[in-house]
Design an enzyme around this catalytic site. Structure first.
Site, PDB file in Angstrom:
ATOM      1  N   ASP A 153      47.010  21.861  92.687  1.00 36.62           N
ATOM      2  CA  ASP A 153      45.928  22.735  92.232  1.00 36.62           C
ATOM      3  C   ASP A 153      46.253  24.172  92.631  1.00 36.62           C
ATOM      4  O   ASP A 153      46.936  24.398  93.641  1.00 36.62           O
ATOM      5  CB  ASP A 153      44.624  22.296  92.911  1.00 36.62           C
ATOM      6  CG  ASP A 153      43.360  22.720  92.165  1.00 36.62           C
ATOM      7  OD1 ASP A 153      43.381  23.784  91.530  1.00 36.62           O
ATOM      8  OD2 ASP A 153      42.351  21.990  92.254  1.00 36.62           O
ATOM      9  N   HIS A 155      43.734  25.909  93.473  1.00 35.70           N
ATOM     10  CA  HIS A 155      42.602  26.098  94.374  1.00 35.70           C
ATOM     11  C   HIS A 155      42.485  24.916  95.335  1.00 35.70           C
ATOM     12  O   HIS A 155      42.836  23.785  94.978  1.00 35.70           O
ATOM     13  CB  HIS A 155      41.306  26.227  93.573  1.00 35.70           C
ATOM     14  CG  HIS A 155      41.409  27.179  92.423  1.00 35.70           C
ATOM     15  ND1 HIS A 155      41.789  26.781  91.150  1.00 35.70           N
ATOM     16  CD2 HIS A 155      41.208  28.519  92.356  1.00 35.70           C
ATOM     17  CE1 HIS A 155      41.816  27.833  90.351  1.00 35.70           C
ATOM     18  NE2 HIS A 155      41.471  28.900  91.057  1.00 35.70           N
ATOM     19  N   HIS A 170      31.861  22.500  92.383  1.00 35.16           N
ATOM     20  CA  HIS A 170      33.229  22.218  91.973  1.00 35.16           C
ATOM     21  C   HIS A 170      34.245  22.801  92.954  1.00 35.16           C
ATOM     22  O   HIS A 170      35.406  22.379  92.957  1.00 35.16           O
ATOM     23  CB  HIS A 170      33.504  22.730  90.555  1.00 35.16           C
ATOM     24  CG  HIS A 170      33.590  24.209  90.432  1.00 35.16           C
ATOM     25  ND1 HIS A 170      34.754  24.913  90.636  1.00 35.16           N
ATOM     26  CD2 HIS A 170      32.646  25.129  90.116  1.00 35.16           C
ATOM     27  CE1 HIS A 170      34.524  26.211  90.441  1.00 35.16           C
ATOM     28  NE2 HIS A 170      33.251  26.356  90.121  1.00 35.16           N
ATOM     29  N   ASP A 259      45.346  23.779  86.143  1.00 34.69           N
ATOM     30  CA  ASP A 259      45.490  25.186  86.504  1.00 34.69           C
ATOM     31  C   ASP A 259      46.496  25.388  87.630  1.00 34.69           C
ATOM     32  O   ASP A 259      46.798  26.537  87.996  1.00 34.69           O
ATOM     33  CB  ASP A 259      44.134  25.843  86.798  1.00 34.69           C
ATOM     34  CG  ASP A 259      43.485  25.396  88.106  1.00 34.69           C
ATOM     35  OD1 ASP A 259      44.175  24.930  89.015  1.00 34.69           O
ATOM     36  OD2 ASP A 259      42.247  25.542  88.216  1.00 34.69           O
ATOM     37  N   GLU A 302      40.624  19.692  84.215  1.00 32.54           N
ATOM     38  CA  GLU A 302      40.500  21.097  83.824  1.00 32.54           C
ATOM     39  C   GLU A 302      41.173  21.489  82.506  1.00 32.54           C
ATOM     40  O   GLU A 302      41.497  22.654  82.312  1.00 32.54           O
ATOM     41  CB  GLU A 302      41.005  22.018  84.944  1.00 32.54           C
ATOM     42  CG  GLU A 302      40.123  22.021  86.174  1.00 32.54           C
ATOM     43  CD  GLU A 302      38.880  22.882  86.021  1.00 32.54           C
ATOM     44  OE1 GLU A 302      38.632  23.361  84.910  1.00 32.54           O
ATOM     45  OE2 GLU A 302      38.146  23.046  86.987  1.00 32.54           O
TER      46      GLU A 302
END
Length: 333
Positions: A153, A155, A170, A259, A302
C-alpha cells in the site's frame, strides 16, 4: 495451469466470491464498481484456467444493511454502518474460510480487508470498504491464528481514533486489528488477533505523523519506497518474508492496494501517490508469495473506474486482474 501445492488448502482448490455492495461516507464515488469491472474483464475464467474452482454468487449480498441514525463517535464518520457491513462480511467470509476456501477480496477501499474472501465488494465509500479490511484479515485469523499479513500500500491505514484527523475509518483498519488506541464499543466484535511481528508493509510513501509514530512505537516492520529503491524488490521481499515468516511455514494473507503502484501503472484509483511500485515490482511481490505455497487469503483493493478516462480504467482493471492471477499461479513462462 498452476502445479504448485498449497501447504494449507485442500483439493480441489477453491476460491469463494462473496458480493458486498455498499455506499457510504466519502466523496469519491465509483469505487464500488471496481470489483464488477474486474469480474467482467474475465478474471473468473483466467482463474479457472489456472486450475481453481471458483464460487461466485453475484455482487448483492450486503446491500440491505443500513443504519437509520449514525452520528459520529468522536471523529469517526458513519461508525455503525461501517461496523455492521464489516461484521456481516466477516461472518460470511468466516464460513468460507472454515470450509477450506481461499479468502480473496476484490474491494473498493482497504477497510474491507477485515474479513472477506474473494469478495467483489462494491462498497461505495472508502470509509466502509476500507474498514472491511478489519473483515478479511479477521476472517483469516479466525482459522489461521498464526497467519502473517503482507500489506502492500502507499498508505499504512493504521491511524487510531486519537490520531486520525479526518475521521475516515478507511485509514484505521490496521489499528483495530492490532488492538491499538481507544476502544470503540461499536467495534467490539473486531478481535485484536494480529500481532505486530506478524505484519509487514511494502510500498509506503504517504503517512501521517501519527502513523509514523505508531509504527516506531510498536516495532512494525515497514519497507517504504526508499527501501525498494535502495535494495530492489527482490531483496525487499526476502527481508519481508524473513521478518514475518522466517521458517516459511506460516499462512500468508496478502492485502494489495492498487495505489501501491505508481499512478502511471494504475491511474484509476482513489488516492494515487506518485513514486510508487512499477508494474513488474507489483507483480513480483505476487509471484513470490505464490511460490511460497503459503497463501491463504488475498485482497485487491481500490480499483475505482469512475476516476479516469476509459483507457486508464481499462489499464487499471487489467493490472488488477493480472496481479490477482500472479498471486494465484499465473507465470511468465
Amino acid at each position: 495451469m498452476t502445479t504448485l501445492t498449497s501447504k494449507f488448502l485442500p483439493n480441489p482448490k477453491t476460491i469463494a466470491i462473496v458480493g458486498c455492495p455498499f455506499s457510504g461516507g466519502q466523496s469519491k464515488i465509483g469505487v464500488d464498481r471496481g470489483p464488477i469491472h474486474l469480474v467482467e474483464a474475465g478474471l473468473i475464467t483466467r482463474l479457472e484456467e489456472l486450475g481453481w474452482h471458483v464460487l461466485f454468487d453475484g455482487h448483492h449480498q450486503f446491500e440491505e444493511i443500513s443504519a437509520a441514525s449514525d452520528p459520529p463517535v468522536g471523529k469517526l464518520k458513519n461508525p455503525r454502518l461501517v461496523s455492521r457491513v464489516c461484521e456481516s462480511v466477516a461472518n460470511a467470509v468466516g464460513t468460507h474460510v472454515r470450509n477450506g476456501q481461499l479468502p480473496v477480496t476484490l474491494g473498493g477501499d482497504h477497510s474491507l480487508v477485515c474479513k472477506c474472501l474473494f469478495t467483489t465488494c462494491s462498497l461505495g465509500s472508502l470509509n466502509e470498504i476500507c474498514s472491511q479490511a478489519m473483515g478479511t484479515i479477521s476472517g483469516t485469523l479466525s482459522s489461521y491464528p498464526d497467519a502473517c499479513v503482507i500489506w502492500v500500500d502507499a498508505h499504512a491505514d493504521i491511524n487510531t481514533a486519537e490520531t486520525t484527523s479526518s475521521g475516515n475509518i478507511h485509514g484505521m483498519p490496521v489499528s483495530f486489528l492490532l488492538g491499538l488506541g481507544e476502544k470503540i464499543p461499536e467495534y467490539a466484535w473486531v478481535k485484536p488477533l494480529l500481532r505486530p511481528e506478524r505484519l509487514v508493509y511494502i510500498g509506503l510513501r504517504d503517512l501521517d505523523a501519527g502513523e509514523k509514530r505508531i509504527l516506531r512505537e510498536n516495532n512494525i516492520k515497514a519497507f517504504s519506497m526508499h527501501e525498494v529503491d535502495k535494495y530492489g524488490i527482490g531483496r525487499v521481499m526476502d527481508m519481508a518474508l524473513d521478518h514475518v515468516n522466517p521458517n516459511r511455514d506460516l499462512p500468508i494473507h496478502l492485502s494489495f492496494d492498487v495505489d501501491a503502484l505508481d499512478p502511471s501503472v494504475a491511474p484509476s484509483t482513489g488516492t494515487p501517490v506518485r513514486g510508487g511500485l512499477t508494474f513488474r515490482e507489483g507483480h513480483y511481490i505476487c509471484e513470490v508469495i505464490h511460490e511460497t505455497g503459503l497463501l491463504v487469503a488475498l485482497d485487491l483493493m481500490e480499483v475505482n473506474p469512475s476516476l479516469a478516462d476509459p483507457e486508464s480504467v481499462r489499464q487499471t482493471v487489467a493490472v488488477g486482474c493480472s496481479l490477482v492471477c500472479s498471486a494465484l499461479g499465473e507465470t511468465l513462462l
